[in-house]
Design a protein around this motif. Structure first.
Motif, PDB file in Angstrom:
ATOM      1  N   TYR A 185       0.837  -1.201   0.000  1.00  0.00           N
ATOM      2  CA  TYR A 185       0.000   0.000   0.000  1.00  0.00           C
ATOM      3  C   TYR A 185       0.875   1.256   0.000  1.00  0.00           C
ATOM      4  CZ  TYR A 185      -3.371   3.450   1.831  1.00  0.00           C
ATOM      5  OH  TYR A 185      -4.163   4.548   2.021  1.00  0.00           O
ATOM      6  N   VAL A 186       1.886   1.285   0.853  1.00  0.00           N
ATOM      7  CA  VAL A 186       2.788   2.437   0.915  1.00  0.00           C
ATOM      8  C   VAL A 186       3.587   2.565  -0.381  1.00  0.00           C
ATOM      9  CG1 VAL A 186       4.773   3.432   2.123  1.00  0.00           C
ATOM     10  CG2 VAL A 186       2.908   2.376   3.417  1.00  0.00           C
ATOM     11  N   SER A 187       4.029   1.439  -0.932  1.00  0.00           N
ATOM     12  CA  SER A 187       4.742   1.471  -2.204  1.00  0.00           C
ATOM     13  C   SER A 187       3.875   2.092  -3.291  1.00  0.00           C
ATOM     14  CB  SER A 187       5.158   0.054  -2.609  1.00  0.00           C
ATOM     15  OG  SER A 187       5.772   0.042  -3.883  1.00  0.00           O
ATOM     16  N   GLY A 188       2.607   1.691  -3.338  1.00  0.00           N
ATOM     17  CA  GLY A 188       1.696   2.274  -4.317  1.00  0.00           C
ATOM     18  C   GLY A 188       1.514   3.762  -4.110  1.00  0.00           C
ATOM     19  N   MET A 189       1.448   4.196  -2.846  1.00  0.00           N
ATOM     20  CA  MET A 189       1.269   5.620  -2.573  1.00  0.00           C
ATOM     21  C   MET A 189       2.465   6.443  -3.040  1.00  0.00           C
ATOM     22  SD  MET A 189      -0.715   6.269   1.012  1.00  0.00           S
ATOM     23  CE  MET A 189       0.484   5.434   2.056  1.00  0.00           C
ATOM     24  N   VAL A 190       3.682   5.998  -2.732  1.00  0.00           N
ATOM     25  CA  VAL A 190       4.841   6.825  -3.072  1.00  0.00           C
ATOM     26  C   VAL A 190       5.119   6.799  -4.575  1.00  0.00           C
ATOM     27  CG1 VAL A 190       5.880   6.701  -0.779  1.00  0.00           C
ATOM     28  CG2 VAL A 190       6.488   4.985  -2.482  1.00  0.00           C
ATOM     29  N   ILE A 191       4.960   5.646  -5.219  1.00  0.00           N
ATOM     30  CA  ILE A 191       5.137   5.599  -6.669  1.00  0.00           C
ATOM     31  C   ILE A 191       4.018   6.386  -7.346  1.00  0.00           C
ATOM     32  CG2 ILE A 191       5.119   4.097  -8.701  1.00  0.00           C
ATOM     33  CD1 ILE A 191       6.616   2.011  -7.037  1.00  0.00           C
ATOM     34  N   GLY A 192       2.807   6.278  -6.820  1.00  0.00           N
ATOM     35  CA  GLY A 192       1.704   7.052  -7.365  1.00  0.00           C
ATOM     36  C   GLY A 192       1.939   8.545  -7.245  1.00  0.00           C
ATOM     37  N   GLN A 193       2.522   8.994  -6.127  1.00  0.00           N
ATOM     38  CA  GLN A 193       2.841  10.406  -5.978  1.00  0.00           C
ATOM     39  C   GLN A 193       3.909  10.834  -6.980  1.00  0.00           C
ATOM     40  OE1 GLN A 193       1.637  13.008  -3.871  1.00  0.00           O
ATOM     41  NE2 GLN A 193      -0.062  11.555  -3.793  1.00  0.00           N
ATOM     42  N   GLU A 194       4.839   9.948  -7.293  1.00  0.00           N
ATOM     43  CA  GLU A 194       5.830  10.262  -8.321  1.00  0.00           C
ATOM     44  C   GLU A 194       5.148  10.515  -9.661  1.00  0.00           C
ATOM     45  OE1 GLU A 194       9.252   7.942 -10.868  1.00  0.00           O
ATOM     46  OE2 GLU A 194       9.186   7.541  -8.715  1.00  0.00           O
ATOM     47  N   PHE A 195       4.226   9.646 -10.034  1.00  0.00           N
ATOM     48  CA  PHE A 195       3.523   9.820 -11.303  1.00  0.00           C
ATOM     49  C   PHE A 195       2.666  11.077 -11.288  1.00  0.00           C
ATOM     50  CE2 PHE A 195       5.005   5.666 -12.290  1.00  0.00           C
ATOM     51  CZ  PHE A 195       4.844   5.501 -13.658  1.00  0.00           C
ATOM     52  N   ARG A 196       2.023  11.340 -10.176  1.00  0.00           N
ATOM     53  CA  ARG A 196       1.197  12.539 -10.074  1.00  0.00           C
ATOM     54  C   ARG A 196       2.061  13.802 -10.223  1.00  0.00           C
ATOM     55  NH1 ARG A 196      -3.888  13.693  -7.524  1.00  0.00           N
ATOM     56  NH2 ARG A 196      -4.017  15.923  -7.079  1.00  0.00           N
ATOM     57  N   GLN A 197       3.188  13.833  -9.523  1.00  0.00           N
ATOM     58  CA  GLN A 197       4.060  14.999  -9.587  1.00  0.00           C
ATOM     59  C   GLN A 197       4.719  15.137 -10.954  1.00  0.00           C
ATOM     60  OE1 GLN A 197       6.660  14.885  -6.115  1.00  0.00           O
ATOM     61  NE2 GLN A 197       4.902  14.334  -4.827  1.00  0.00           N
ATOM     62  N   ALA A 198       5.041  14.004 -11.591  1.00  0.00           N
ATOM     63  CA  ALA A 198       5.602  14.058 -12.941  1.00  0.00           C
ATOM     64  C   ALA A 198       4.593  14.653 -13.921  1.00  0.00           C
ATOM     65  CB  ALA A 198       6.021  12.660 -13.387  1.00  0.00           C
TER      66      ALA A 198
END
Length: 312
Positions: A234-247
């Motif tokens: 779940y945490v992995s999905g959140m941080v990678i998802g934030q990377e995609f969102r910020q990109a």
């Protein structure tokens, strides 16, 4: 008949030394890896370590050009090689190399790395990933993602690497799972849960409030909605998802774009799932990018006549 060796590619990082013996057609003839990264060495030890590791290959094949890339050319490495500024392709990266002569007569070509002077508040840098981008190909204008401890998003345009941006996603995830309140709630040994990873991605798509969102790893457990076995993914999905969102917010892509995912550190599959969740089409690397890129830059550094790599 055994293919003849044409060169050696050394990826020399902070914690490891990786050598690859390659043929004229970019075939891998042999590979070695040791734990003698630059963090284990003192100044003045690098040449002896290199010659010791590659000695059996030199004895069998004679003097060969040796490419060295990665942190070995950083301020903490053997010799600091200045970064080449974007935009840059194989020609510019080849021109930015530094050449030494090894005791056996082999040329040692130290790669430069790449900097993006347009990044703010300070220029961004990479050492090694630019080789993979060149090896993937510079003929298509698109964004290329290189997952890792420090993930890179790069833009290829007009046959060169136009710019890039670093996201410290992997390092943040490691810190959270080892040294934060989140770590205390995760199962041991760790469990990979694909559905929990997608759950984290979905939450990251909803909000950019990263510092608040992370606390859901705690409150989810208190509410008995998030199990200890789900927490890590779940945490992995959140941080990678934030990377995609910020990109996306930084302009690296818009919905529906095609992006490439290149690299070999085991994160490509997760990044592919994330790209799909954010509405992107994915072109996957084939795993040969580092070698092909190193050879392309080597050609430029030594000249086409100096190494026989006609079919690369």
């Amino acid at each position: 008949m055994e293919a003849s060796a044409a060169s050696v590619i050394v990826d020399w990082g902070t914690t490891s030394f990786r050598g690859t013996l390659v043929s004229a057609d970019a075939g891998v003839l042999d590979h070695l890896e040791t734990g003698q990264g630059i963090s284990t060495l003192s100044k003045g030890e690098h040449e002896a370590v290199l010659m010791g590791a590659l000695g059996p290959w030199f004895e069998r094949h004679g003097a060969l050009p040796v490419v060295a890339l990665g942190m070995i050319t950083s301020r903490n490495g053997w010799i600091e090689v200045p970064y080449v500024p974007c935009p840059a392709g194989a020609a510019e990266l080849g021109a930015g190399t530094t050449r030494l002569k090894l005791p056996n007569g082999s040329d040692l070509i130290l790669f430069a790395g790449l900097t993006d002077p347009a990044r703010t508040p300070f220029p961004d840098v990479m050492r090694g990933e630019e080789t993979q981008i060149v090896g993937f190909g510079l003929d298509r204008d698109m964004a290329i993602i290189l997952p890792g401890t420090h993930s890179k998003w790069a833009r290829v345009a007009d046959g060169r690497i136009a710019g890039f941006q670093t996201f410290v996603t992997g390092e943040v995830f490691a810190l959270l799972m080892k040294h934060s309140f989140i770590a205390r709630g995760a199962s041991k040994p760790p469990v990979d849960d694909p559905e929990a990873f997608r759950w984290g991605l979905a939450e990251a798509r909803k909000t950019g409030a990263m510092l608040s969102l992370l606390f859901s790893a705690r409150t989810g457990g208190l509410a008995q909605k998030l199990s200890a076995e789900q927490l890590r993914s779940y945490v992995s999905g959140m941080v990678i998802g934030q990377e995609f969102r910020q990109a996306r917010e930084a302009g690296w892509y818009v919905d529906g774009d095609q992006v490439a995912i290149v690299g070999n550190d085991g994160l490509n599959a997760l990044y592919g799932i994330a790209a799909d969740a954010f509405g992107l089409k994915v072109l996957e690397g084939r795993g040969e990018e580092a070698i092909n890129g190193a050879l392309a830059i080597l050609r430029e550094a030594l000249g086409w006549a100096a190494v026989h790599l006609d079919s690369v």
